[in-house]
Design a protein around this motif. Structure first.
Motif, PDB file in Angstrom:
ATOM      1  N   SER A  19       0.938  -1.177   0.064  1.00 43.85           N
ATOM      2  CA  SER A  19       0.000  -0.080   0.025  1.00 43.85           C
ATOM      3  C   SER A  19       1.067   1.258  -0.002  1.00 43.85           C
ATOM      4  CB  SER A  19      -0.968  -0.048   1.308  1.00 43.85           C
ATOM      5  OG  SER A  19      -1.588   1.208   1.375  1.00 43.85           O
ATOM      6  N   TYR A  20       0.858   1.889  -1.079  1.00 41.95           N
ATOM      7  CA  TYR A  20       1.652   3.346  -1.332  1.00 41.95           C
ATOM      8  C   TYR A  20       1.060   4.278  -0.848  1.00 41.95           C
ATOM      9  CZ  TYR A  20       4.383   0.317  -4.304  1.00 41.95           C
ATOM     10  OH  TYR A  20       5.312  -0.712  -4.944  1.00 41.95           O
ATOM     11  N   GLY A  21      -0.211   4.218  -0.330  1.00 39.33           N
ATOM     12  CA  GLY A  21      -0.793   5.505   0.320  1.00 39.33           C
ATOM     13  C   GLY A  21      -0.508   5.432   1.927  1.00 39.33           C
ATOM     14  N   ARG A  22      -0.208   4.615   2.403  1.00 40.58           N
ATOM     15  CA  ARG A  22       0.132   4.349   3.876  1.00 40.58           C
ATOM     16  C   ARG A  22       1.492   4.672   4.084  1.00 40.58           C
ATOM     17  NH1 ARG A  22      -2.479  -1.343   5.453  1.00 40.58           N
ATOM     18  NH2 ARG A  22      -4.672  -0.639   5.216  1.00 40.58           N
ATOM     19  N   LYS A  23       2.365   4.596   2.908  1.00 44.52           N
ATOM     20  CA  LYS A  23       3.850   4.903   3.085  1.00 44.52           C
ATOM     21  C   LYS A  23       4.150   6.370   2.508  1.00 44.52           C
ATOM     22  CE  LYS A  23       5.443   0.102   2.043  1.00 44.52           C
ATOM     23  NZ  LYS A  23       6.202  -0.875   1.055  1.00 44.52           N
ATOM     24  N   GLN A  24       3.092   6.933   2.064  1.00 44.66           N
ATOM     25  CA  GLN A  24       2.978   8.497   1.616  1.00 44.66           C
ATOM     26  C   GLN A  24       3.989   8.431   0.496  1.00 44.66           C
ATOM     27  OE1 GLN A  24       3.388  10.807   4.802  1.00 44.66           O
ATOM     28  NE2 GLN A  24       1.435  10.590   5.608  1.00 44.66           N
ATOM     29  N   LEU A  25       3.855   7.587  -0.585  1.00 39.78           N
ATOM     30  CA  LEU A  25       4.854   7.692  -1.747  1.00 39.78           C
ATOM     31  C   LEU A  25       4.375   8.955  -2.605  1.00 39.78           C
ATOM     32  CD1 LEU A  25       6.751   6.259  -3.425  1.00 39.78           C
ATOM     33  CD2 LEU A  25       4.772   5.342  -4.592  1.00 39.78           C
ATOM     34  N   LEU A  33       7.488   0.758 -12.046  1.00 42.56           N
ATOM     35  CA  LEU A  33       6.645  -0.341 -11.452  1.00 42.56           C
ATOM     36  C   LEU A  33       5.581  -0.033 -10.396  1.00 42.56           C
ATOM     37  CD1 LEU A  33       6.293  -3.669 -11.362  1.00 42.56           C
ATOM     38  CD2 LEU A  33       8.202  -3.651  -9.595  1.00 42.56           C
ATOM     39  N   GLN A  34       6.048   0.814  -9.694  1.00 41.72           N
ATOM     40  CA  GLN A  34       5.304   1.548  -8.673  1.00 41.72           C
ATOM     41  C   GLN A  34       3.880   2.227  -9.298  1.00 41.72           C
ATOM     42  OE1 GLN A  34       7.946   3.796  -6.682  1.00 41.72           O
ATOM     43  NE2 GLN A  34       8.292   2.368  -5.087  1.00 41.72           N
ATOM     44  N   LEU A  35       3.973   2.720 -10.397  1.00 39.32           N
ATOM     45  CA  LEU A  35       2.852   3.439 -11.074  1.00 39.32           C
ATOM     46  C   LEU A  35       2.089   2.270 -11.699  1.00 39.32           C
ATOM     47  CD1 LEU A  35       4.688   6.403 -12.833  1.00 39.32           C
ATOM     48  CD2 LEU A  35       3.091   6.535 -10.848  1.00 39.32           C
ATOM     49  N   MET A  36       2.714   1.236 -12.173  1.00 40.49           N
ATOM     50  CA  MET A  36       1.745   0.027 -12.723  1.00 40.49           C
ATOM     51  C   MET A  36       1.052  -0.433 -11.520  1.00 40.49           C
ATOM     52  SD  MET A  36       2.802  -3.314 -14.666  1.00 40.49           S
ATOM     53  CE  MET A  36       3.559  -4.020 -13.024  1.00 40.49           C
ATOM     54  N   LEU A  37       1.549  -0.636 -10.665  1.00 43.48           N
ATOM     55  CA  LEU A  37       0.815  -1.329  -9.269  1.00 43.48           C
ATOM     56  C   LEU A  37      -0.205  -0.331  -8.835  1.00 43.48           C
ATOM     57  CD1 LEU A  37       3.669  -2.882  -7.229  1.00 43.48           C
ATOM     58  CD2 LEU A  37       1.853  -3.980  -8.719  1.00 43.48           C
ATOM     59  N   ILE A  38      -0.112   0.947  -8.992  1.00 47.23           N
ATOM     60  CA  ILE A  38      -1.185   1.976  -8.351  1.00 47.23           C
ATOM     61  C   ILE A  38      -2.062   1.827  -9.502  1.00 47.23           C
ATOM     62  CG2 ILE A  38      -1.480   4.334  -8.096  1.00 47.23           C
ATOM     63  CD1 ILE A  38       1.152   4.639  -7.024  1.00 47.23           C
ATOM     64  N   GLY A  39      -2.002   1.769 -10.696  1.00 51.53           N
ATOM     65  CA  GLY A  39      -3.030   1.758 -11.895  1.00 51.53           C
ATOM     66  C   GLY A  39      -3.746   0.575 -11.759  1.00 51.53           C
ATOM     67  N   THR A  45     -10.126  -1.643  -8.120  1.00 48.83           N
ATOM     68  CA  THR A  45     -11.180  -1.100  -7.055  1.00 48.83           C
ATOM     69  C   THR A  45     -12.270  -0.481  -7.812  1.00 48.83           C
ATOM     70  OG1 THR A  45      -9.161  -0.585  -5.798  1.00 48.83           O
ATOM     71  CG2 THR A  45     -11.307   0.600  -5.313  1.00 48.83           C
ATOM     72  N   LYS A  46     -12.140   0.014  -8.912  1.00 47.17           N
ATOM     73  CA  LYS A  46     -13.090   0.761  -9.747  1.00 47.17           C
ATOM     74  C   LYS A  46     -14.301  -0.317 -10.368  1.00 47.17           C
ATOM     75  CE  LYS A  46     -13.049   2.118 -13.724  1.00 47.17           C
ATOM     76  NZ  LYS A  46     -12.768   2.603 -15.224  1.00 47.17           N
ATOM     77  N   ASN A  47     -13.640  -1.298 -10.582  1.00 46.16           N
ATOM     78  CA  ASN A  47     -14.740  -2.216 -11.161  1.00 46.16           C
ATOM     79  C   ASN A  47     -15.305  -3.158 -10.208  1.00 46.16           C
ATOM     80  OD1 ASN A  47     -14.147  -2.033 -13.977  1.00 46.16           O
ATOM     81  ND2 ASN A  47     -12.357  -2.629 -13.861  1.00 46.16           N
ATOM     82  N   SER A  48     -14.594  -3.191  -8.806  1.00 47.73           N
ATOM     83  CA  SER A  48     -15.184  -4.127  -7.790  1.00 47.73           C
ATOM     84  C   SER A  48     -16.445  -3.285  -7.164  1.00 47.73           C
ATOM     85  CB  SER A  48     -14.374  -4.259  -6.822  1.00 47.73           C
ATOM     86  OG  SER A  48     -13.831  -3.246  -5.994  1.00 47.73           O
ATOM     87  N   LEU A  49     -16.353  -1.990  -7.287  1.00 54.79           N
ATOM     88  CA  LEU A  49     -17.452  -0.863  -6.603  1.00 54.79           C
ATOM     89  C   LEU A  49     -18.835  -1.138  -7.552  1.00 54.79           C
ATOM     90  CD1 LEU A  49     -15.627   1.981  -5.637  1.00 54.79           C
ATOM     91  CD2 LEU A  49     -16.312   0.315  -4.216  1.00 54.79           C
TER      92      LEU A  49
END
Length: 49
Positions: A19-25, A33-39, A45-49
């Motif tokens: 979770s990059y939000g908790r690490k305040q990336l 790679l990090q941008l790919m994981l965020i995407g 998440t968008k499709n699960s809602l």
């Protein structure tokens, strides 16, 4: 059917991927790679809602 698949994927992402939000990336300093994981997490998440 589609929502249940994405909901289970979202739960797996929560357990397995960092979770990059908790690490305040800072997104401007994130690697490709990090941008790919965020995407990917945003897409799931968008499709699960």
């Amino acid at each position: 059917m589609k929502k249940t698949i994405f909901r289970s994927l979202a739960k797996c992402n929560k357990l397995l991927l960092p979770s990059y939000g908790r690490k305040q990336l800072d997104i401007s300093r994130a690697s490709k790679l990090q941008l790919m994981l965020i995407g990917w997490r945003c897409y799931v998440t968008k499709n699960s809602l």
